[in-house]
Design a protein around this motif. Structure first.
Motif, PDB file in Angstrom:
ATOM      1  N   ILE A  18      -8.737   4.239  -2.094  1.00 43.24           N
ATOM      2  CA  ILE A  18      -8.868   5.686  -2.233  1.00 43.24           C
ATOM      3  C   ILE A  18     -10.335   6.025  -2.063  1.00 43.24           C
ATOM      4  O   ILE A  18     -11.197   5.381  -2.597  1.00 43.24           O
ATOM      5  CB  ILE A  18      -8.351   6.169  -3.603  1.00 43.24           C
ATOM      6  N   LEU A  57      -5.778  -1.171  -6.826  1.00 41.95           N
ATOM      7  CA  LEU A  57      -6.362   0.091  -6.381  1.00 41.95           C
ATOM      8  C   LEU A  57      -7.872  -0.056  -6.309  1.00 41.95           C
ATOM      9  O   LEU A  57      -8.495  -0.501  -7.277  1.00 41.95           O
ATOM     10  CB  LEU A  57      -5.990   1.204  -7.365  1.00 41.95           C
ATOM     11  N   LYS A 104      -6.084   7.994 -11.753  1.00 44.33           N
ATOM     12  CA  LYS A 104      -5.009   7.380 -10.980  1.00 44.33           C
ATOM     13  C   LYS A 104      -4.233   6.448 -11.904  1.00 44.33           C
ATOM     14  O   LYS A 104      -4.707   5.387 -12.271  1.00 44.33           O
ATOM     15  CB  LYS A 104      -5.563   6.577  -9.809  1.00 44.33           C
ATOM     16  N   ALA A 162       0.827  -1.205   0.000  1.00 47.82           N
ATOM     17  CA  ALA A 162       0.000   0.000   0.000  1.00 47.82           C
ATOM     18  C   ALA A 162       0.864   1.259   0.000  1.00 47.82           C
ATOM     19  O   ALA A 162       0.594   2.220  -0.732  1.00 47.82           O
ATOM     20  CB  ALA A 162      -0.946   0.004   1.196  1.00 47.82           C
ATOM     21  N   GLU A 163       1.924   1.249   0.815  1.00 45.82           N
ATOM     22  CA  GLU A 163       2.826   2.399   0.871  1.00 45.82           C
ATOM     23  C   GLU A 163       3.542   2.600  -0.461  1.00 45.82           C
ATOM     24  O   GLU A 163       3.705   3.730  -0.930  1.00 45.82           O
ATOM     25  CB  GLU A 163       3.852   2.212   1.987  1.00 45.82           C
ATOM     26  N   THR A 164       3.974   1.507  -1.061  1.00 46.50           N
ATOM     27  CA  THR A 164       4.668   1.587  -2.347  1.00 46.50           C
ATOM     28  C   THR A 164       3.743   2.129  -3.430  1.00 46.50           C
ATOM     29  O   THR A 164       4.132   2.999  -4.215  1.00 46.50           O
ATOM     30  CB  THR A 164       5.219   0.204  -2.746  1.00 46.50           C
ATOM     31  N   ILE A 165       2.520   1.608  -3.474  1.00 47.46           N
ATOM     32  CA  ILE A 165       1.539   2.095  -4.461  1.00 47.46           C
ATOM     33  C   ILE A 165       1.307   3.581  -4.261  1.00 47.46           C
ATOM     34  O   ILE A 165       1.363   4.356  -5.212  1.00 47.46           O
ATOM     35  CB  ILE A 165       0.216   1.302  -4.342  1.00 47.46           C
ATOM     36  N   ALA A 166       1.067   4.003  -3.019  1.00 48.38           N
ATOM     37  CA  ALA A 166       0.811   5.413  -2.729  1.00 48.38           C
ATOM     38  C   ALA A 166       1.972   6.306  -3.152  1.00 48.38           C
ATOM     39  O   ALA A 166       1.761   7.413  -3.653  1.00 48.38           O
ATOM     40  CB  ALA A 166       0.514   5.603  -1.248  1.00 48.38           C
ATOM     41  N   SER A 167       3.195   5.807  -2.974  1.00 42.29           N
ATOM     42  CA  SER A 167       4.357   6.635  -3.300  1.00 42.29           C
ATOM     43  C   SER A 167       4.624   6.728  -4.804  1.00 42.29           C
ATOM     44  O   SER A 167       5.260   7.669  -5.258  1.00 42.29           O
ATOM     45  CB  SER A 167       5.599   6.104  -2.585  1.00 42.29           C
ATOM     46  N   LEU A 210      -5.432  -3.548  -2.456  1.00 42.09           N
ATOM     47  CA  LEU A 210      -4.126  -3.259  -1.854  1.00 42.09           C
ATOM     48  C   LEU A 210      -3.986  -1.809  -1.434  1.00 42.09           C
ATOM     49  O   LEU A 210      -3.284  -1.496  -0.483  1.00 42.09           O
ATOM     50  CB  LEU A 210      -3.006  -3.628  -2.821  1.00 42.09           C
ATOM     51  N   HIS A 211      -4.650  -0.907  -2.165  1.00 42.39           N
ATOM     52  CA  HIS A 211      -4.602   0.512  -1.841  1.00 42.39           C
ATOM     53  C   HIS A 211      -6.000   1.075  -2.054  1.00 42.39           C
ATOM     54  O   HIS A 211      -6.562   0.932  -3.146  1.00 42.39           O
ATOM     55  CB  HIS A 211      -3.572   1.231  -2.719  1.00 42.39           C
TER      56      HIS A 211
END
Length: 180
Positions: free
Chosen positions: A180, A158, A32, A11-16, A177-178
């Motif tokens: 929004i 996403l 996105k 999740a952090e990797t996707i967000a970044s 995984l991520h």
């Protein structure tokens, strides 16, 4: 082979790495773009590892046209199982099984081969890039079940939670995984 990374790391990797594109494809929409995530080795590894955990119970991973193909192939290779490409209508030679579904602006068709792949009784997990309204994922689930598959779960990179996609395919277990 890249070492496995924790699910939270995905999740952090996707967000970044995700890229937001204003006013695409229409004014007011913030698109996105996951392309930078897939192009990054660590990003792709994190997504593959997390989706492989979702699909660990499957003996076949189904990916939805087109970015789902990339994900299904990576996850299936990681698990040592097969991958099935669920294609847009008109892309496969006959005979095919097809499923029509509604889009906001019309309708679409998904297809799988009717010959050459035995789906009856197989445990299938569906993977795709984005879950929005659930129309494509729902059509894929119906198509695979009509072919005799046991669709046990779905995983997406996403999830646009406010668009109701999860409810549209309930009670299918979905891992986003991520969100929004």
């Amino acid at each position: 082979m890249t070492p496995a990374r924790p699910a939270a790391d995905a999740a952090e990797t996707i967000a970044s790495l995700i890229r937001e594109v204003a006013d695409f494809p229409t004014p007011g929409v913030a698109f996105k773009d996951l392309t930078p995530v897939f192009a990054d080795a660590a990003g792709l590894a994190a997504i593959t590892d997390a989706l492989a955990r979702v699909a660990a119970c499957a003996d076949l991973v189904a990916g939805i046209d087109a970015r789902g193909f990339l994900l299904a192939g990576a996850v299936a290779a990681r698990l040592g199982v097969g991958a099935l490409a669920v294609r847009k209508g008109g892309k496969l030679p006959p005979p095919v099984l097809s499923e029509s579904y509604q889009l906001e602006y019309g309708h679409a068709v998904l297809e799988i081969p009717a010959d050459g792949i035995e789906l009856a009784g197989r445990r299938v997990v569906i993977v795709d890039d984005v879950l929005a309204t659930g129309g494509t994922l729902g059509a894929t689930q119906r198509l695979l079940r009509r072919a005799g598959a046991d669709v046990v779960a779905a995983g997406v990179v996403l999830e646009l939670a406010g668009l109701g996609g999860r409810a549209a395919v309930a009670p299918l277990p979905i891992t986003g995984l991520h969100l929004i």
